[in-house]
Design a protein around this motif. Structure first.
Motif, short mmCIF file in Angstrom:
data_model
loop_
_atom_site.label_atom_id
_atom_site.label_comp_id
_atom_site.label_asym_id
_atom_site.label_seq_id
_atom_site.Cartn_x
_atom_site.Cartn_y
_atom_site.Cartn_z
N UNK A 177 -62.44 -75.31 31.51
CA UNK A 177 -61.21 -74.43 31.02
C UNK A 177 -61.88 -73.89 29.70
N UNK A 178 -62.21 -74.72 28.60
CA UNK A 178 -62.45 -74.64 27.80
C UNK A 178 -61.39 -74.49 26.56
N UNK A 179 -60.24 -74.16 27.25
CA UNK A 179 -58.79 -73.67 26.19
C UNK A 179 -57.69 -74.61 26.90
N UNK A 180 -57.37 -75.55 26.18
CA UNK A 180 -56.71 -76.81 26.31
C UNK A 180 -55.55 -76.76 25.59
N UNK A 181 -54.35 -76.94 26.27
CA UNK A 181 -52.59 -77.06 26.13
C UNK A 181 -51.98 -78.54 25.70
N UNK A 182 -51.33 -79.26 24.20
CA UNK A 182 -50.88 -80.29 24.64
C UNK A 182 -50.19 -80.75 24.06
N UNK A 183 -48.85 -80.02 24.94
CA UNK A 183 -47.71 -80.26 24.48
C UNK A 183 -47.19 -80.65 24.61
N UNK A 184 -47.24 -82.10 23.80
CA UNK A 184 -46.90 -83.84 23.95
C UNK A 184 -45.69 -84.19 22.81
N UNK A 185 -44.57 -84.34 23.44
CA UNK A 185 -43.81 -84.99 22.49
C UNK A 185 -44.13 -85.93 21.24
N UNK A 186 -43.25 -85.53 19.52
CA UNK A 186 -43.68 -86.03 19.06
C UNK A 186 -43.41 -87.85 19.25
N UNK A 187 -44.05 -88.67 18.69
CA UNK A 187 -44.58 -90.43 19.20
C UNK A 187 -45.21 -90.36 20.07
N UNK A 188 -45.56 -89.49 20.00
CA UNK A 188 -46.60 -89.67 22.17
C UNK A 188 -48.25 -90.19 21.46
N UNK A 189 -48.64 -89.86 20.28
CA UNK A 189 -49.73 -90.15 19.56
C UNK A 189 -50.58 -89.25 20.39
N UNK A 190 -50.87 -87.54 19.49
CA UNK A 190 -51.50 -86.84 20.21
C UNK A 190 -52.94 -87.04 19.46
N UNK A 191 -52.61 -87.28 18.31
CA UNK A 191 -53.61 -87.74 17.47
C UNK A 191 -54.95 -88.05 18.62
N UNK A 192 -54.74 -90.11 18.07
CA UNK A 192 -56.09 -90.35 19.19
C UNK A 192 -56.39 -90.08 20.73
N UNK A 193 -55.02 -89.28 21.41
CA UNK A 193 -54.91 -88.62 22.44
C UNK A 193 -55.64 -87.48 22.92
N UNK A 194 -55.80 -86.84 21.27
CA UNK A 194 -56.72 -85.62 21.43
C UNK A 194 -58.19 -85.43 21.46
N UNK A 195 -58.52 -86.38 20.44
CA UNK A 195 -59.18 -86.91 20.02
C UNK A 195 -60.27 -87.93 21.16
N UNK A 196 -59.47 -88.82 21.83
CA UNK A 196 -59.82 -89.11 23.37
C UNK A 196 -60.26 -87.64 24.79
N UNK A 197 -59.52 -86.93 24.23
CA UNK A 197 -59.82 -85.51 25.27
C UNK A 197 -60.86 -85.10 24.67
N UNK A 198 -61.35 -84.76 23.61
CA UNK A 198 -62.08 -84.10 22.41
C UNK A 198 -63.72 -85.11 22.93
N UNK A 199 -64.13 -86.69 22.83
CA UNK A 199 -65.03 -86.97 23.30
C UNK A 199 -64.88 -86.69 24.83
N UNK A 200 -64.24 -86.54 25.42
CA UNK A 200 -64.53 -86.76 26.93
C UNK A 200 -64.80 -85.52 27.22
N UNK A 201 -64.28 -84.61 26.57
CA UNK A 201 -64.91 -83.27 26.73
C UNK A 201 -66.60 -83.06 26.05
N UNK A 202 -67.05 -83.60 25.16
CA UNK A 202 -68.29 -83.35 23.93
C UNK A 202 -69.08 -84.01 24.86
N UNK A 203 -68.57 -85.09 25.71
CA UNK A 203 -69.81 -85.63 27.18
C UNK A 203 -70.36 -84.76 28.08
N UNK A 204 -69.05 -83.99 28.52
CA UNK A 204 -69.14 -83.47 29.37
C UNK A 204 -69.91 -81.80 29.09
N UNK A 205 -69.40 -81.46 28.73
CA UNK A 205 -69.86 -80.21 27.92
C UNK A 205 -71.59 -80.42 26.61
#
Length: 731
Positions: free
Chosen positions: A270-298
């Protein structure tokens, strides 16, 4: 007559005319470069901007200037007037397009009527804005026809451009394609056409400026820039290896589950994603993982990681460099320019690195700028995956214009966006309420059941407790306060060992040193006491036994809690986060957020304050109540096609109170400071690590006291006894 765009010099000598750049060649080069830089649906418009941008150089007075006549010549406005005339409704081309294309459509559709009006009034202005400002910056439309306005410039008289008409081929096909691109764009915008139009002007301006710089640089230096698209390949494998290295624990299992869920739901595209994960859940690397996946797909060109605070950009960029060795990563946040011989300067000029780590200030103030050097990078925000970390930290008064820009980048320029927060605002509801428009977002982790694994602390109301006296010597402690003066007061009151202070009064070099020292003490079983401002809350991965947080907003409380028992090695009952009050005056925004927190906590209880229901209730009051200044953002949103760009730029400030940098001298940078004081060219970028931040009023006082002197825009601390490496500038 031979027409030239640029001369060339070797040393102080101008080379013969035969080696100058022909004007026709420059226009065609820039046209093709602009076309290649732009996304496909705007390529013909970008081509025409490039082909006409220097048409005014065909004035004989400009050619005489190249040959030694020093009389100033306004070539940009002459080019703007030329392209403006091309799209006059009375011209044969436009009349033919209107009758042959627009009139086949229904007049009853609101979008069609809006698009017709845009064709008549907005299209000529669009090209004129872009071409007239490509050297000095985007102009105000100028309702009063003031001197430096688009309206005033278009009324000026210029010499005939006979050479342009003879040498340059403006095909009907390109004109028709450009009109069709613009018409289709306005139809797709619907009632949001004004916001879309403004960003389109800025975007085409960015394409033109970048192409102009590239071709001119290529001619003068002989160097051709190399694009770096495609260097994200292989990054996903490296990141998978990093995740695999974390081992097995309840927390790592929960993090892996969140990652798998997020990656699965991100495939919706859809192009706009919300990741409201709690503090300590590793959002930095998690978000980069998602970004890489979307960069490849799109097939996206790059990842742009946007962070609220400068203090965290170095940490985030360092983490990513550790995971992706050899991948160019631009860290762009400096208040000083990159050095002329710095390789990073080339990335910073146009943001063509595969991974960019920057700040909200750098990102959004570039979009709302009028300066060519800042707007040049805008076109590389398109067709990128943009991660907005800690979206809740955006100043309320900036929410409307910043979200408007983010939505337009997504809807019309091929950007995909990931919004991160442990206290996620309801972005869909807020944009509907504040901007009057609906957007579609994807909740990447709708199943919050494993979030309980991150409930690692117990919250407690400590009231007006004596914080310093209550600190436990047998525990490591974090104390977070609302202002630097309170931090310093507590630090000085505490008489135990292993005490430390963090604030922006300190240079990044000293903050980095202190952070590493605290981390080392924690790892070696020491019990440090860290007194800090809220800068500790933005992603610093330290883990304390207990934490104290001065009363503030829900986001602040939860972020501080995320630095206590971060890895879940102790029971939650043993890891207490105490909320205290000092009675000291604080900013209106913090006071208001604190009042809302008290209200929500009184109804739901402190133990439930991190639940989705509490977070939503808190944010709905924070953003949408009548007293909120968020509505002030509307004053700079577009309401027509005749835009005052300079005025809007003056009105937009990401932070209401700007900070000023003060350089703290040391042996490492003394040579640079000597050059600056003596009026010589100096590599100022190196000063960043040794620059502390103060408010403008504090800077004035330091200058009045003779403690700080300003040389060529650089504030330098002259009194060595007014800086303590452990606490910062003494104001």
């Amino acid at each position: 007559m031979k027409y030239y765009a640029h001369t060339k010099t070797y040393g102080e000598d101008v080379v013969p005319e035969e080696e100058w750049q022909p004007l026709k060649v420059h226009l065609e080069n820039v046209a093709h470069l602009s076309e290649a830089i732009a996304v496909d649906k705007f390529s013909s418009m970008a081509y025409l901007c490039g082909l006409t941008h220097d048409a005014g150089k065909y004035q004989l007075s400009f050619q005489r200037r190249l040959r030694g006549n020093l009389q100033p010549v306004d070539h940009s406005s002459a080019g703007a007037k030329e392209i403006y005339a091309l799209f006059d409704l009375n011209s044969e081309n436009v009349a033919s397009f209107v009758s042959g294309y627009i009139q086949t459509l229904s007049r009853d559709d609101e979008r069609e009527l809006c698009a017709r009006a845009a064709m008549k009034f907005a299209l000529p202005n669009l090209f004129a804005y872009v071409v007239s400002g490509h050297h000095t910056g985007l102009l105000d439309y100028g309702w009063d026809e003031k001197e430096d306005s688009l309206k005033a410039r278009l009324k000026k008289s210029f010499e005939p451009l006979d050479g342009f008409k003879e040498e340059v081929c403006l095909s009907d096909e390109k004109l028709i394609l450009a009109m069709k691109e613009f018409y289709d764009f306005t139809v797709s915008c619907g009632k949001n056409v004004f916001a879309g139009y403004e960003l389109l002007v800025r975007y085409l301006f960015s394409c033109l400026v970048d192409a102009d710089y590239l071709d001119t640089e290529s001619f003068l230096s002989g160097n051709i820039r190399v694009e770096h698209d495609g260097e994200l390949k292989g990054c996903e494998i490296l990141l998978d290896e990093k995740f695999a290295s974390f081992g097995v624990s309840p927390l790592s299992c929960a993090r892996n589950y969140i990652r798998e869920e997020a990656l699965k739901n991100a495939s919706n595209g859809k192009g706009m994603y919300l990741l409201d994960a709690p503090t300590g859940s590793g959002k930095t690397l998690l978000s980069v993982s998602i970004a890489l996946s979307r960069a490849r797909a799109g097939n996206k060109k790059r990842i742009i990681y946007v962070i609220p605070y400068t203090s965290v950009t170095e940490q985030t960029a360092g983490v990513l460099r550790g995971v992706f060795p050899g991948v160019p990563i631009l860290e762009h946040h400096s208040c000083f320019d990159f050095d002329s011989d710095d390789a990073a300067k080339r990335y910073a000029e146009r943001w063509d690195a595969p991974i960019i780590v920057t700040t909200n200030v750098q990102f959004f103030e570039s979009i709302f700028s009028t300066r060519p050097a800042k707007l040049r990078k805008l076109h590389n925000m398109a067709e990128s995956v943009i991660v907005f970390d800690e979206i809740h930290a955006m100043p309320l008064e900036c929410f409307a214009p910043c979200m408007e820009a983010a939505i337009e980048l997504n809807e019309h320029f091929g950007a995909e966006e990931i919004f991160l927060s442990a206290t996620m605002p309801s972005i869909e509801k807020l944009t509907e309420k504040i901007l009057g428009r609906s957007i579609g977002t994807v909740d990447l982790v709708p199943d919050k059941s494993l979030y309980k694994e991150f409930s690692r602390v117990r919250l407690e109301d400590a009231g007006e407790a004596d914080v310093v006296a209550a600190l436990c010597p047998e525990k490591s402690s974090l104390v977070v306060c609302n202002n630097k003066k309170t931090v310093l007061k507590f630090y000085e009151q505490y008489k135990g060992e292993y005490k430390h202070c963090l604030s922006t009064y300190m240079t990044p070099n000293d903050r980095f040193r202190v952070t590493n020292l605290v981390r080392s003490e924690l790892e070696n079983g020491k019990k440090p006491k860290l007194f800090s401002t809220s800068l500790i809350e933005a992603g610093m991965d330290l883990d304390f036994d207990e934490a104290w947080r001065e009363m503030a907003g829900l986001d602040n409380i939860l972020q501080t809690a995320g630095r206590c028992n971060r890895e879940g090695k102790r029971k939650a009952e043993e890891s207490v986060v105490r909320i205290f009050e000092t009675g000291e005056e604080t900013s209106p925004e913090i006071a208001r957020k604190a009042a809302i927190f008290r209200s929500v906590a009184s109804r739901h209880g402190l133990k439930n304050i991190g639940t989705k229901e509490c977070v939503e209730e808190y944010n709905s009051i924070l953003y949408v109540s009548e007293e909120v200044t968020v509505y002030e953002g509307k004053k700079i949103l577009s309401s027509g096609y005749d835009i005052d760009f300079k005025k809007k730029n003056r009105m937009f400030h990401y932070f209401s109170e700007y900070k000023e940098g003060v350089v703290v001298p040391c042996e490492e940078i003394q040579g640079i400071l000597n050059d600056i004081k003596n009026g010589k060219t100096a590599a100022r970028r190196a000063l960043q690590r040794f620059t502390a931040m103060v408010s403008i009023s504090e800077l004035r006082e330091l200058i009045n006291q003779g403690v700080v002197m300003t040389y060529d825009g650089v504030n330098i601390l002259e009194a060595a006894d007014r800086y303590d490496p452990d606490t910062g500038i003494i104001v």
